[in-house]
Design an enzyme around this catalytic site. Structure first.
Site, PDB file in Angstrom:
ATOM      1  N   ARG A 147       0.634  -1.477  -0.299  1.00  0.00           N
ATOM      2  CA  ARG A 147      -0.080  -0.216  -0.438  1.00  0.00           C
ATOM      3  C   ARG A 147       0.649   1.523   0.031  1.00  0.00           C
ATOM      4  O   ARG A 147       0.181   1.791  -0.881  1.00  0.00           O
ATOM      5  CB  ARG A 147      -0.875  -0.104   1.474  1.00  0.00           C
ATOM      6  CG  ARG A 147      -1.762   1.236   1.442  1.00  0.00           C
ATOM      7  CD  ARG A 147      -3.342   1.113   2.355  1.00  0.00           C
ATOM      8  NE  ARG A 147      -3.220   0.779   3.486  1.00  0.00           N
ATOM      9  CZ  ARG A 147      -2.554   1.069   4.101  1.00  0.00           C
ATOM     10  NH1 ARG A 147      -1.581   1.788   3.926  1.00  0.00           N
ATOM     11  NH2 ARG A 147      -2.306   0.035   5.648  1.00  0.00           N
ATOM     12  N   TYR A 185     -15.598  17.229 -15.716  1.00  0.00           N
ATOM     13  CA  TYR A 185     -16.066  15.149 -15.859  1.00  0.00           C
ATOM     14  C   TYR A 185     -17.639  15.405 -14.531  1.00  0.00           C
ATOM     15  O   TYR A 185     -17.094  15.731 -13.204  1.00  0.00           O
ATOM     16  CB  TYR A 185     -14.824  14.585 -15.611  1.00  0.00           C
ATOM     17  CG  TYR A 185     -15.873  12.974 -15.114  1.00  0.00           C
ATOM     18  CD1 TYR A 185     -15.713  12.609 -16.348  1.00  0.00           C
ATOM     19  CD2 TYR A 185     -14.681  12.588 -13.880  1.00  0.00           C
ATOM     20  CE1 TYR A 185     -15.964  11.330 -16.400  1.00  0.00           C
ATOM     21  CE2 TYR A 185     -15.745  11.598 -13.897  1.00  0.00           C
ATOM     22  CZ  TYR A 185     -15.907  10.069 -15.049  1.00  0.00           C
ATOM     23  OH  TYR A 185     -16.499   8.816 -14.856  1.00  0.00           O
TER      24      TYR A 185
HETATM   25  C1  LIG Z   1     -12.808   8.585 -16.583  1.00  0.00           C
HETATM   26  C2  LIG Z   1     -12.575  10.069 -16.153  1.00  0.00           C
HETATM   27  C3  LIG Z   1     -12.316  10.494 -14.874  1.00  0.00           C
HETATM   28  C4  LIG Z   1     -12.849   9.506 -13.408  1.00  0.00           C
HETATM   29  O1  LIG Z   1     -11.653   8.670 -13.920  1.00  0.00           O
HETATM   30  P1  LIG Z   1     -12.305   6.873 -13.438  1.00  0.00           P
HETATM   31  O2  LIG Z   1     -10.721   6.781 -13.767  1.00  0.00           O
HETATM   32  O3  LIG Z   1     -13.652   6.385 -14.091  1.00  0.00           O
HETATM   33  O4  LIG Z   1     -11.909   7.367 -12.446  1.00  0.00           O
HETATM   34  C5  LIG Z   1     -12.084  11.980 -14.762  1.00  0.00           C
HETATM   35  N1  LIG Z   1     -11.711  13.246 -15.627  1.00  0.00           N
HETATM   36  C6  LIG Z   1     -11.771  12.746 -16.216  1.00  0.00           C
HETATM   37  C7  LIG Z   1     -12.148  14.090 -18.090  1.00  0.00           C
HETATM   38  C8  LIG Z   1     -12.049  11.497 -16.696  1.00  0.00           C
HETATM   39  O5  LIG Z   1     -12.903  11.503 -18.427  1.00  0.00           O
END
Ligand SMILES: *Cc1c(COP(=O)(O)O)cnc(C)c1O
Length: 379
Positions: free
Chosen positions: A46, A98
């Site tokens: 970890r 996002y």
């Molecule tokens: C997919 C995405 C995230 C989140 O990522 P995960 O790996 O799904 O947790 C954050 N920011 C952007 C721009 C994304 O496309």
């Protein structure tokens, strides 16, 4: 050394014990100690694992930062980056971020006393107007999701410095091959490595990169304490993806440019959002702060949601799926898919209309993709 050379060599020297050319998958939870008094570099996975360490070093190099940290997902990386804040602090964020980041700000951070003001992603002045005495962080995503709007990283970095606050950039859409925010004065870069960095739709991961040792120490401490770390196999997959990032990004972009141009001329299409088009309102800024325009194309159909539904029912090569950045092309409806969890009012505020279609252009032949789109757009 140039980007692609760094991506293949740095942080990934042959294994010192065996000469293995790829970094081994150190599938272990713990490490034997020499003695009670001596703790080696690695003692518990970890806190640190050699495969993860190689990935973290490589991520830092590719973003031209000093320190990289890998996480179990992009949202875990986002949560980790927000540890630079404390209760009472305030964030100014772009509108078009996002959906999962919005969810973190509203559902996780707000109850702990960190509030967020959302503002026009494209206008530096609107970020400035959002700043209060409690503001500690500007959070941007550029190009943004799904409208591919740009925020001016250099101008916002300057503004942040003047006000004594930090600038964090979610660089997932551009990837470090096309855009390196730390070079443009951002303090923190966040990635969903699930997307272009992994590049093959087979792993979930995230990363935080910074050159500030105090920020790094805070986030690294959080990583060890809260523990949303990726396993060694996932780190290995992302390391493998990084080695081909340049050639993949160039190909994604060439096809995206071709298809964006085709869509712009198509009678069923109302508008195309792609920073590489001269019609994009921030095309000049894109040329300044990016070295390429990426593989994401969003467009609006004239006939609303029914036209989106028709297109999705007819399309064959593009897979109807969330996510992006893999070798296979994906199609999605932002209103019905990635941003479904937002209220209609919130979607409207973000100009996420029902007639939008988002494409992640994969590595198939561009003419095959064009034929598929043209066929599916037939009335
Ligand atoms: C997919 C995405 C995230 C989140 O990522 P995960 O790996 O799904 O947790 C954050 N920011 C952007 C721009 C994304 O496309």
């Amino acid at each position: 050394m140039q980007f692609e050379t760094l991506a293949i060599h740095d942080g990934q020297a042959p294994d010192p014990h065996t000469g293995s050319v790829t970094v081994p998958v150190y599938q272990t939870s713990t490490f034997g100690r020499d003695s009670l008094d001596h703790r080696s570099d690695f003692f518990y996975s970890r806190i640190g694992n050699p495969t993860r360490k190689a990935l973290e070093a490589s991520l830092a190099l590719l973003e031209n930062g000093k320190f990289g940290l890998a996480f179990a997902s992009g949202v875990a990386a986002t949560m980790a980056a927000l540890q630079v804040l404390k209760p009472g602090d305030h964030i100014v964020a772009g509108n078009d971020i996002y959906g999962g980041s919005y969810r973190i700000f509203e559902q996780l951070m707000k109850p702990w006393g960190v509030t967020t003001t959302y503002t026009e992603s494209e206008a530096t002045e609107s970020y400035e107007a959002g700043i209060t005495p409690a503001t500690k962080l500007i959070w941007i995503e550029t190009p943004s999701n799904p409208l591919l709007q740009l925020s001016d990283i250099k101008a916002l970095g300057k503004l942040a410095k003047e006000r004594g606050i930090l600038l964090a950039v979610d660089n997932t859409f551009a990837s470090p091959y096309f855009q390196r925010p730390l070079e443009l004065s951002a303090d923190i870069v966040v990635h969903s490595t699930t997307k272009y960095l992994g590049g093959h739709s087979d792993v979930i991961g995230g990363a935080v990169v910074t050159s500030d040792s105090a920020i790094h120490t805070t986030i690294k401490n959080y990583q060890g304490a809260a523990g949303a770390v990726p396993g060694p196999w996932d780190c290995w997959l992302i390391l493998r993806g990084l080695k081909t990032l340049k050639i993949r990004m160039k190909e994604h972009e060439a096809s995206a440019m071709h298809l964006a141009g085709m869509l712009e001329r198509h009678p069923a299409v109302d508008r195309v959002f792609y920073p590489g088009l001269t019609s994009h309102p921030q095309h000049e800024l894109a040329k300044e702060q990016m070295s390429g325009f990426g593989g994401m194309v969003t467009f609006a159909l004239k006939d609303g949601l029914p036209a989106v539904e028709r297109l999705i029912a007819k399309i064959k090569l593009f897979v109807l799926a969330d996510s992006l950045g893999g070798v296979e092309s994906l199609i999605s409806s932002p209103a019905k898919m990635t941003l479904w969890a937002l209220s209609k009012a919130e979607r409207e505020r973000r100009k996420c209309t029902d007639n939008l279609v988002r494409l992640s252009i994969g590595l198939e032949n561009a003419e095959d993709l064009e034929d598929d789109l043209l066929n599916a757009l037939e009335p």
